[in-house]
Structures are given as C-alpha cells and as structure tokens.
Design a protein around this motif. Structure first.
Motif, PDB file in Angstrom:
ATOM      1  N   VAL A  42       0.906  -1.171   0.056  1.00  0.00           N
ATOM      2  CA  VAL A  42       0.047  -0.001  -0.016  1.00  0.00           C
ATOM      3  C   VAL A  42       0.914   1.152  -0.036  1.00  0.00           C
ATOM      4  O   VAL A  42       1.786   1.288   0.890  1.00  0.00           O
ATOM      5  N   GLU A  43       0.526   2.145  -0.945  1.00  0.00           N
ATOM      6  CA  GLU A  43       1.653   3.509  -1.134  1.00  0.00           C
ATOM      7  C   GLU A  43       1.010   4.539  -0.138  1.00  0.00           C
ATOM      8  O   GLU A  43       1.738   5.497  -0.097  1.00  0.00           O
ATOM      9  N   THR A  44      -0.279   4.348   0.034  1.00  0.00           N
ATOM     10  CA  THR A  44      -1.002   5.704   0.446  1.00  0.00           C
ATOM     11  C   THR A  44      -1.490   5.559   1.981  1.00  0.00           C
ATOM     12  O   THR A  44      -2.581   5.647   2.319  1.00  0.00           O
ATOM     13  N   ALA A  45      -0.386   5.037   3.093  1.00  0.00           N
ATOM     14  CA  ALA A  45      -0.833   4.532   4.353  1.00  0.00           C
ATOM     15  C   ALA A  45      -0.851   5.613   5.311  1.00  0.00           C
ATOM     16  O   ALA A  45      -0.402   5.673   6.497  1.00  0.00           O
ATOM     17  N   ALA A  46      -1.512   6.830   4.782  1.00  0.00           N
ATOM     18  CA  ALA A  46      -1.575   7.914   5.706  1.00  0.00           C
ATOM     19  C   ALA A  46      -2.489   9.052   5.140  1.00  0.00           C
ATOM     20  O   ALA A  46      -2.710   9.021   3.709  1.00  0.00           O
ATOM     21  N   PHE A  47      -2.955   9.813   5.907  1.00  0.00           N
ATOM     22  CA  PHE A  47      -4.291  10.825   5.565  1.00  0.00           C
ATOM     23  C   PHE A  47      -3.365  11.739   4.453  1.00  0.00           C
ATOM     24  O   PHE A  47      -4.094  12.408   3.879  1.00  0.00           O
ATOM     25  N   ARG A  48      -1.905  12.005   4.634  1.00  0.00           N
ATOM     26  CA  ARG A  48      -1.608  12.865   3.966  1.00  0.00           C
ATOM     27  C   ARG A  48      -1.410  12.360   2.368  1.00  0.00           C
ATOM     28  O   ARG A  48      -1.181  13.151   1.422  1.00  0.00           O
ATOM     29  N   ARG A  49      -1.575  11.166   2.297  1.00  0.00           N
ATOM     30  CA  ARG A  49      -1.357  10.458   0.823  1.00  0.00           C
ATOM     31  C   ARG A  49      -2.641   9.875   0.528  1.00  0.00           C
ATOM     32  O   ARG A  49      -2.783   9.447  -0.670  1.00  0.00           O
ATOM     33  N   TYR A  50      -3.733   9.635   1.484  1.00  0.00           N
ATOM     34  CA  TYR A  50      -4.951   9.269   1.260  1.00  0.00           C
ATOM     35  C   TYR A  50      -5.869  10.349   1.571  1.00  0.00           C
ATOM     36  O   TYR A  50      -6.182  10.542   2.586  1.00  0.00           O
ATOM     37  N   ARG A  51      -6.634  10.895   0.437  1.00  0.00           N
ATOM     38  CA  ARG A  51      -7.123  12.306   0.878  1.00  0.00           C
ATOM     39  C   ARG A  51      -8.567  11.880   1.292  1.00  0.00           C
ATOM     40  O   ARG A  51      -9.365  11.469   0.355  1.00  0.00           O
ATOM     41  N   LEU A  52      -8.879  12.406   2.419  1.00  0.00           N
ATOM     42  CA  LEU A  52     -10.368  12.581   2.791  1.00  0.00           C
ATOM     43  C   LEU A  52     -11.015  13.663   2.377  1.00  0.00           C
ATOM     44  O   LEU A  52     -10.332  14.752   2.281  1.00  0.00           O
ATOM     45  N   PRO A  53     -12.269  13.593   2.167  1.00  0.00           N
ATOM     46  CA  PRO A  53     -13.022  14.909   1.940  1.00  0.00           C
ATOM     47  C   PRO A  53     -12.595  15.612   3.192  1.00  0.00           C
ATOM     48  O   PRO A  53     -13.016  15.334   4.388  1.00  0.00           O
ATOM     49  N   GLN A  54     -12.618  16.901   2.941  1.00  0.00           N
ATOM     50  CA  GLN A  54     -12.200  17.818   3.941  1.00  0.00           C
ATOM     51  C   GLN A  54     -13.518  18.935   4.195  1.00  0.00           C
ATOM     52  O   GLN A  54     -14.311  18.837   2.980  1.00  0.00           O
ATOM     53  N   TYR A  55     -13.497  19.676   5.079  1.00  0.00           N
ATOM     54  CA  TYR A  55     -14.817  20.689   4.930  1.00  0.00           C
ATOM     55  C   TYR A  55     -14.760  21.365   3.734  1.00  0.00           C
ATOM     56  O   TYR A  55     -16.136  21.760   3.242  1.00  0.00           O
ATOM     57  N   ALA A  56     -13.934  22.016   3.240  1.00  0.00           N
ATOM     58  CA  ALA A  56     -13.999  22.784   1.994  1.00  0.00           C
ATOM     59  C   ALA A  56     -14.449  21.895   0.737  1.00  0.00           C
ATOM     60  O   ALA A  56     -14.934  22.502  -0.445  1.00  0.00           O
ATOM     61  N   ASP A  57     -14.340  20.589   0.871  1.00  0.00           N
ATOM     62  CA  ASP A  57     -14.799  19.612  -0.404  1.00  0.00           C
ATOM     63  C   ASP A  57     -16.243  19.500  -0.465  1.00  0.00           C
ATOM     64  O   ASP A  57     -16.548  18.930  -1.596  1.00  0.00           O
ATOM     65  N   VAL A  58     -16.819  19.633   0.597  1.00  0.00           N
ATOM     66  CA  VAL A  58     -18.303  19.075   1.038  1.00  0.00           C
ATOM     67  C   VAL A  58     -19.409  20.119   0.661  1.00  0.00           C
ATOM     68  O   VAL A  58     -19.424  20.907   1.641  1.00  0.00           O
ATOM     69  N   PRO A  59     -20.010  20.310  -0.422  1.00  0.00           N
ATOM     70  CA  PRO A  59     -21.185  21.230  -0.370  1.00  0.00           C
ATOM     71  C   PRO A  59     -22.413  20.761   0.383  1.00  0.00           C
ATOM     72  O   PRO A  59     -22.419  19.672   0.678  1.00  0.00           O
ATOM     73  N   ARG A  60     -23.217  21.827   0.592  1.00  0.00           N
ATOM     74  CA  ARG A  60     -24.535  21.405   1.337  1.00  0.00           C
ATOM     75  C   ARG A  60     -25.573  20.718   0.339  1.00  0.00           C
ATOM     76  O   ARG A  60     -25.416  21.210  -0.808  1.00  0.00           O
ATOM     77  N   THR A  61     -25.781  19.784   0.732  1.00  0.00           N
ATOM     78  CA  THR A  61     -26.980  18.944  -0.029  1.00  0.00           C
ATOM     79  C   THR A  61     -28.333  19.304   0.492  1.00  0.00           C
ATOM     80  O   THR A  61     -28.794  19.334   1.666  1.00  0.00           O
TER      81      THR A  61
END
Ligand code: FES
Length: 925
Positions: A827-846
């Motif tokens: 696995v190459e992406t074993a940290a949140f820095r390399r595995y990007r989760l949605p941040q506050y700025a990424d999620v619009p109101r639905t």
C-alpha cells in the motif's frame, strides 16, 4: 517539567520523545483523541497557552511552564458548558463524536475573521461521519435539537443521549479506560506479498527489556476461521489463522510482541528474525484466474468453503432469467461498457483496537471497537474452545465503523496473548496499520451490457463482475452476491444475466464497506443506463422511470426472485419526482453560479437497498421498570455514530407513554441480552429497533395489566403517562407500582426479539449540477439534491446527518480516495496525507428530502438509511460530468488530473456548451 492542565498542576517528566497527546492521555485526559498521530486529522487538538495545536505533533517537554486546555477544561469548574460546547449540543454537530473535541477546540480559538472562513479554519480537522454540515450549523449557532422532556417521541429531532458526554470529552471509547497492569502489543508485519516462513528466531526480541512474550504461528491455534462476522458463519470462507506460517500480502501479521510499553514492543518487533522463502505473487484478479497463476490458498474447497481454490476464485455467482442474447437481439440500441472502481478505506477516525483481561479469575473480558460484539464472542469461543459464559465482549462508544468493524481483526490475537500471559493486553492500530493491516472496499471491474427498444423499454441487462477480495476471503463472496442483487432487481428487464467472481490476490484484504458492493455495481449500471438513454435520444430519468420496478412487483435478480424481500413501502416514484423538480428549476434561481467559461452539466442516479441482510439478523432487547419509576433498555447493537441509541429511546418512549430522558439505554455488551447479530447492514433501526418496539410494547402491557388488577379496574381505562398509570380513579405512580409488584414477587421486565426477516427495501436518488473547467479538470458542485425514502423518519435531524455523511463519503470515493498498491503489492497511501479524505472545503451542502411512506415491515413504518445514500453518488456525479463534457468516465476516482487528461484526449477544450452536446455518444477514457 511543570504543566498546568485544565487548571491542575502536573510535575511529571515526559518520556524522551513523548508527544503531548500521550502525555495527556496517560494522565487521564481521555478527551484528547488519536486519529492519525501525524497532524492530519485534528482529533487531538488542545490549547497551549490559548493557541490550538495538534498535540500528537507537539513535544510534551515544550509544554513546560505552560497552560494546557483539553476539551475537559472547556466547561467551567462548576460544569457550565463553554458556548462552543453548547452550540455543538444544540446543533448535534457530531455522529460518532470521535472528531468532536478537536473541532470544538479549533472553533473555540477562532476569532471573528477566522469564523467567516471556515473552509480555511478547519483545514486541520477531519470528520468522517457528518459531511460537515452539522458542524457548520453548530459553529453558526443553528439549533436543531428539540427538548427531550415533553411531547411525542417518534418523528422529532431529539438529541443523542450521549451528547453531553461527547461535547465534554467524557464519552468513553475503547481505550478511554485505565486498566491496571496493562501490557502493550505490537505486530510484526510481512514485507513480502507471498512467502513461506521457514524459521523464526525470537530470542533477541525476548531479551529486550520489558518484553513478556513473542507469539508466532507456533503459538497460534491450527484452526482456520474467517475474520468476517455474519449470523451464518458458513457464508464466509475459513481461510485465516491467528498467525500463519504463510504470508499472503504485504502487511500480514507475522508475530505479536507483548511488552510493558509500546516502545519495548516495537523494539521487540525489530529484533524478531524471520526467514522467508519468497513465493511468486499475483496482484491482479484477472491474472489470478488464469491457468498457472500463483495459488493464494491451496486448501480443500469444501472444508474451507472456497469455490475454486486453484483458480483463486473464492466465490462466484452465475444466473440467467429469460434468454439474454435474445433480449439483445430484440433491442434497437445496445450499450456495453467496462467500469472500474478503486480500493477505498473506511477511515473511521478511531482505529481498530481491543483491550482484554481476565476477570473473576478466568473469564475473558474483551473491550473492543467492534460493530459485532456477540459474533466476536462466538468466534473467540470457537477459536479457543471456550464456553460462551467464559467470554464477555463489550464495545464502548465506537468511533466510526462503516462496515470496517464487522470484522474480527484484532480481538483474536489479543485474546491469544491474554490467555497465554494471564495479564491485560492492549492492541491499538496506528493509522498506517489501518491501511496495511485492516480492510478496504472491494475494487470491482464490471462489464455491463444493456439493450432497449426505441420506446425506451429495457430488453436485456447483463453483468460480468470481478471483485478483488485480496489475500483473504472474509466478506468477498457475500459482497459479490449482494452487489448484483438490488442493483439488478431495481430494473425490470425480461432478460437478465450475471456472472460474478470474487477473486483472491496477494494484496491487502478487502472487506465489508458501506453499501456492501452495491455502490460499485451501481456506478456501472446507473452510468450505462444513462448512456443508453442518450443513445436512444431519451431523457435519462424518463428512461429509468419507464424501467424501474413498481410497487407491486417481485424482486427479480438474475438468480430469480428473492423470496423474503418485499416492497413493503414504495417511495421511488417520489424520489424521481424530487429529482425532476430539481432539474426543472432554472439554474440561475437555485444553487451556485458556474464560473465563466466552464462546462455545466446535470446528472442523476437512483439506488435501492434491502433493509437487512439475507439469511436472518437477530436482535434481542430487554426492557424493564426501575425502582425509581424510570426505564432500563438493554440492547445488543453497538452505537458507532449511526444514532440507533437515540432512536431506540424514542421507540421505547413512544410505547411506554413516557419521555426519552426517563429511559436509560445499555448496549453492546454480551452480558446484557441473549444475542444480537450486530450493527451492520443498516439494521440498527429496522431490526434492533423492532426488537425494542416489541420489548417496550410487552412491558407496557405488563404494566397496564398489573395496574388494572391492582386497582381492580378495567384495563381499557388505564393509560401509561410519563411517571404513572392514569386510571379512572386518579394516577398510580410507576415508582409505587414497582414496590407493589415487588411485594408480590412480580418484576416488570420483558424481552423483545426480531429475526430480521422478512425484509423491505429503501430507495434513494441523487442529483448534481456540476461545472467543469476544461483547462484544468477542476470540478465544482453547483447544486446537490438527495431524495431518501426512509419510511417513517424516526428522527429527521439524525437521519439527515446519516445521509449527508453518506454523500460526503460517496464524494470522497468519487473524486479522490484511492488506496494505491505498488508493483510489489504494498500500500502506497498509508497516511491521510497520501490518502485524501473529503475536508470541510470539499463538501457542499446537499438539499435532503424525505419521502412520505410508511413501511409495513419496519418498526412504526421506519426503513434503513445508513448505507444507501452513498450508492448513487458516484454515478450521479459521472452522469453530470458526461452531460457537461460529452465524455463518459468509466473509472473511479475522477481526479482532477484524470479528468483533465480525458478531456484533452477527447478534444474537449472549448467553452461553448453547444459544441460538446454535438459530440454525440460519449467517448470513454
Ligand atoms: Fe466526526 Fe465521527 S463524528 S468522525
């Protein structure tokens, strides 16, 4: 060192290199959470002299002479909540609550200017559950929660009972306890994708000061089991050992070192000498099925329940109704495409872990971050030949699960150590171990073929599905079967065919994940039918509406009819109506405007999901009157942010004629009820809630019968109210009833049971309007609308939170989340820095809309709504992207660079929308 923590002085030196997070937790400040230990998630945020810091990165010695405030210190000494805590409580700005202390500590330090720019202010905090809207509402002072002490219970925005503990940092998660004499376990993991262990030398490791034991395959039971947890254990292949002499993926356990401290255990791991015979590995599922490929499990097919071990096929499904070739021959238009979905990690902020000890001499007590305490007990008993009464499994508050904790990934090896050493032992995964040693969503390749007549009637639907289960089968076959169930059944086609394979590879195992395979296949089917509609020159929604299952029709997959599955309520037509309304509204009237020169498109997808798993799902509940006239509710299912505790209290309060604050819920402890299959498959409300309804109703009957007999009156004249039974002559307080019953040897306690069958279905539809910059591949969501048919909505605030969280997680899986595997299988992406989760700025109101339905099977008309909002997100997004650009995207995630490249290759660089619409059938990157 002298440090003031929440007004209390501490004069204790930190260990060399110790961070402030562990320094604080070791002194009992459990509100400081561990999410990543890398400064990425913010769950450990505290104030040092009023400044917020990530305490996992802050050296403890730097706090010398300073004042530290943790979440426990936000309230005044006499218990008055800080305004931020009050706001998070009023808005119910949390689900599992594991991130909440961090968000509140960040918020409490914001000035007015920073409050105006929350996307920037929350760059250092992650939440996996809420989709951030509830957090934004909390910060803005929006009040959602209603007072719990009056009125009806069901259908109201009543707050979570654990809310006060969550916002004060006193909710107790798995490791938020002191265990005297605790030892620490660390795991040595395989550096090879496939190897036989020919020798292990533990002598140097055992010489490390503080090391108590080094456990290897020589110490582990020979028995094979499945880490997956289901009511019917026979659903899953028995291919796993606690510690094996063959390793099948990079990251598999090789040895467990138990020591006085984590540091000593880690040093012990470094000193274990392992000799490997490296074997050839196969990383791709299609290659794995070819003749001559390395065999992942050379086991007996029948005893291990592996479909074809020597072809690396752990499970397969083949079914056809009608004659699919004839169906395609009848079609005026046929579309065929290959769709691919990637590995996605659950990324619950609380990592996997367990702590266990022996109580009363020889009874194994396991405290675990699990969605399935009862099934974990069952598995431990089988593994170590223990009777059920010698094992107790308890889940504290669980910090997020999303299916990842429907698995026994740590408890087996911790139990082995405790039974061997007879000392308490703890194993807590690091964030990196979550990626290397826990599970992921199954990556799928789906070939979909669909044919229709010019009148828009589907003639045939065919799927070929290959699911990569990784090195172990756990949920592989069950996920594969489910993936081609409701995704096919929701469409009415006279000819259907499925060929599906769940395939072993030498990669990190996949497991249960929100949607349980449906999300992957629906990405393919919902995209393919959108494309087919375009080729027919039809509106995509109109095409789907003509072909979806109706309210009185049977559930037909390619295997035939699913007999215990019924449409016990039908809101799909309403869901489609919501989407149509969104489409019809002028773009300049609702939603964000598109930037100049960007391409704009709209797209939708629908989803159907069964309200429980096939094969039964058991819940037992006990309800009892307590001496003080309040009620006790014992339920087996776990609370991990899904809000079931809140709903159980509401259901019970409704039946008992009382208010939720007079009901105490105890849960997720194998000692308190007979059995519970677990908190998965969205069953917390529809299955455990139904058992709660039955137990509460039975208790209400007991109380009314007794009151009538005691008062020598007609029962029909008696009614339960908040604290008493009302009767024609006045009121009989429940407290007095308890004493009167006790005097004659009667106790007010009742059981409720539900076996999880028959099952109903829930529906969802998602719609997006997007803008795409063809020059960069950047995409902006201009408007997001979601329609949910949840039956009777027990708690709209909470249900909306589940939906918003599901959409946010769906957006992550659509846009950027990707567990990448390198050429060797690591696995190459074993940290949140390399595995990007949605941040506050990424999620619009639905905009979330609930349909008006009431289910004939679910408790009080309710249906499930934990998993299904996730499923239509990716195809709705891809359909909108197709609409905007003319390009059909068939591979997730839709990263900016991938979108840009595909647009460039397709020659989409123009900003004139009419040009893209003239492109005709979509090209596929
Ligand atoms: Fe934010 Fe669970 S509530 S991570």
């Amino acid at each position: 060192m002298r440090v003031d923590v929440n007004g209390r002085p501490f004069e204790e030196e930190p260990r060399p290199g110790q961070c402030l997070r562990t320094y604080l937790r070791e002194r009992g400040w459990f509100g400081v959470k561990k999410g990543c230990d890398a400064g990425d998630c913010g769950a450990c945020t505290v104030h040092v002299d009023g400044e917020p810091v990530h305490s996992c990165l802050y050296p403890a010695f730097r706090a010398d002479g300073r004042s530290v405030t943790t979440v426990e210190g936000l309230a005044t000494p006499d218990g008055e909540l800080h305004p931020v805590q009050r706001k998070f409580l009023d808005a119910q700005g949390f689900q599992c609550g594991f991130c909440t202390a961090g968000f509140m500590m960040t918020t409490a330090a914001l000035d007015d200017g920073q409050l105006a720019d929350l996307p920037r202010a929350f760059k250092g905090n992650l939440c996996r559950c809420t989709g951030y809207r509830a957090i934004e509402d909390a910060v803005r002072g929006v009040r959602h929660a209603e007072a719990p002490d009056s009125g009806e219970s069901v259908g109201r925005n009543l707050p979570a009972p654990a809310g006060p503990q969550v916002v004060t940092g006193t909710a107790r998660y798995t490791f938020d306890i002191d265990v005297p004499g605790l030892l620490h376990m660390k795991l040595l993991r395989s550096p090879h994708a496939h190897a036989r262990i020919t020798a292990v030398d533990t002598s140097a490791a055992l010489r490390v000061p503080g090391v108590h034991a080094v456990l290897t395959h020589h110490d582990a039971p020979e028995r094979h089991f499945s880490t997956a947890r289901h009511e019917r254990a026979t659903e899953d292949p028995d291919d796993t050992r606690v510690l094996d002499d063959t390793v099948r993926y990079i990251g598999q356990r090789v040895a467990a070192v138990v020591a006085d401290s984590e540091a000593a255990a880690e040093e012990g791991c470094r000193r274990v000498e392992v000799t490997y015979e490296v074997l050839p590995a196969v990383l791709d599922p299609e290659e794995a099925m070819r003749p001559g490929a390395p065999v992942v499990h050379d086991k007996d097919a029948a005893t291990a329940r592996i479909s074809r071990p020597y072809d690396n096929v752990v499970g397969e499904a083949h079914g056809e109704i009608g004659d699919v070739e004839a169906g395609f021959a009848e079609a005026d238009e046929v579309y065929e495409g290959v769709y691919r979905t990637q590995r996605v990690q659950h990324a619950s902020l609380e990592t996997h872990g367990a702590v266990a000890w022996l109580e009363d001499g020889d009874r194994l007590h396991v405290r675990s971050s699990t969605q399935t305490p009862f099934l974990t007990r069952r598995a431990l008993c089988a593994l170590y030949d223990l009777p059920h009464d010698r094992v107790r499994v308890v889940a504290g508050r669980v910090g997020g699960g999303f299916g990842g904790k429907q698995e026994m990934l740590v408890e087996d090896v911790v139990a082995l150590a405790v039974l061997r050493l007879r000392r308490p032992v703890k194993l807590e995964y690091t964030r990196a171990e979550q990626f290397h040693g826990a599970t992921t969503r199954h990556p799928f390749t789906i070939r979909v073929k669909a044919g229709a007549r010019l009148d828009g009637r589907l003639t045939a639907l065919q799927l070929r599905v290959v699911s990569d289960t990784g090195a172990y089968g756990n949920h592989g076959p069950a996920v594969m079967f489910h993936s081609v169930g409701e995704s096919m059944a929701v469409y009415r086609a006279p000819h259907k065919k499925v060929d599906a394979f769940s395939v072993y590879t030498h990669t990190v195992p996949a497991g249960a994940f929100r949607g349980y395979g449906l999300g992957q296949v629906m990405f393919a089917t919902e995209s393919a039918l959108d494309e087919l509609a375009r080729r027919l020159g039809m509106d995509s929604l109109e095409f789907k509406a003509r072909n979806v299952i109706g309210p009185d029709e049977p559930m037909v997959t390619a295997d035939g009819e699913e007999e215990d599955l019924h449409i016990a309520s039908y809101g799909l037509d309403q869901c489609l109506g919501i989407v149509r309304r969104a489409e019809a509204q002028p773009a300049d009237a609702v939603g964000e405007p598109a930037p100049d020169g960007w391409l704009v498109g709209e797209g939708a997808a629908l989803a159907m999901i069964a309200t429980g798993p096939p094969g039964g799902h058991i819940a037992d509940v006990k309800a009892a009157l307590l001496p003080d006239g309040t009620f006790d509710l014992a339920v087996g299912t776990a609370e991990f942010g899904n809000g079931t505790t809140t709903v159980h209290r509401q259901i019970a309060a409704g039946e008992l004629g009382t208010t939720v604050d007079r009901i105490t819920v105890r849960q997720s402890d194998t000692d308190i009820v007979r059995h519970d299959t677990g908190a998965f498959a969205s069953t917390g409300v529809v299955v455990a809630g139904k058992a709660t309804l039955r137990a509460s109703r039975a208790l209400a009957d007991l109380l009314l019968d007794f009151a009538a007999a005691h008062l020598r009156t007609d029962r029909s004249g008696c009614r339960l109210t908040e604290e008493a039974v009302l009767h024609p002559g006045g009121r009989l307080p429940l407290k007095e009833m308890y004493d009167a019953a006790r005097a004659v040897g009667v106790s007010f306690a009742s059981d409720g049971h539900f076996g999880g069958t028959p099952r109903s279905v829930a529906f969802n539809a998602q719609w997006f309007r997007l803008a795409v910059d063809p020059g960069t591949g950047e995409i902006r969501i201009l408007r997001s609308v979601h329609a949910a048919d949840a039956g009777t909505v027990m708690n709209p605030m909470q249900c909306r939170g589940q939906i918003e969280g599901g959409i946010a997680q769906g957006l992550g899986a659509t846009l950027f989340e990707n567990v990448r595997i390198d050429a060797h299988g690591a696995v190459e992406t074993a940290a949140f820095r390399r595995y990007r989760l949605p941040q506050y700025a990424d999620v619009p109101r639905t905009e979330v809309h609930f349909m008006e339905t009431a289910d004939a099977i679910g408790p009080l008309g309710a249906k499930s709504m934990s998993e299904s909002p996730f499923n239509p997100v990716a195809p709705a997004f891809a359909n909108a992207l197709r609409d905007a650009t003319g390009v059909r995207f068939t591979r997730l995630p839709l990263t900016r660079d991938r979108v840009w490249l595909a647009l460039r290759e397709a020659g989409v660089g123009v900003t004139d929308r009419s040009r893209t619409e003239q492109r005709g059938p979509g090209s596929s990157p």
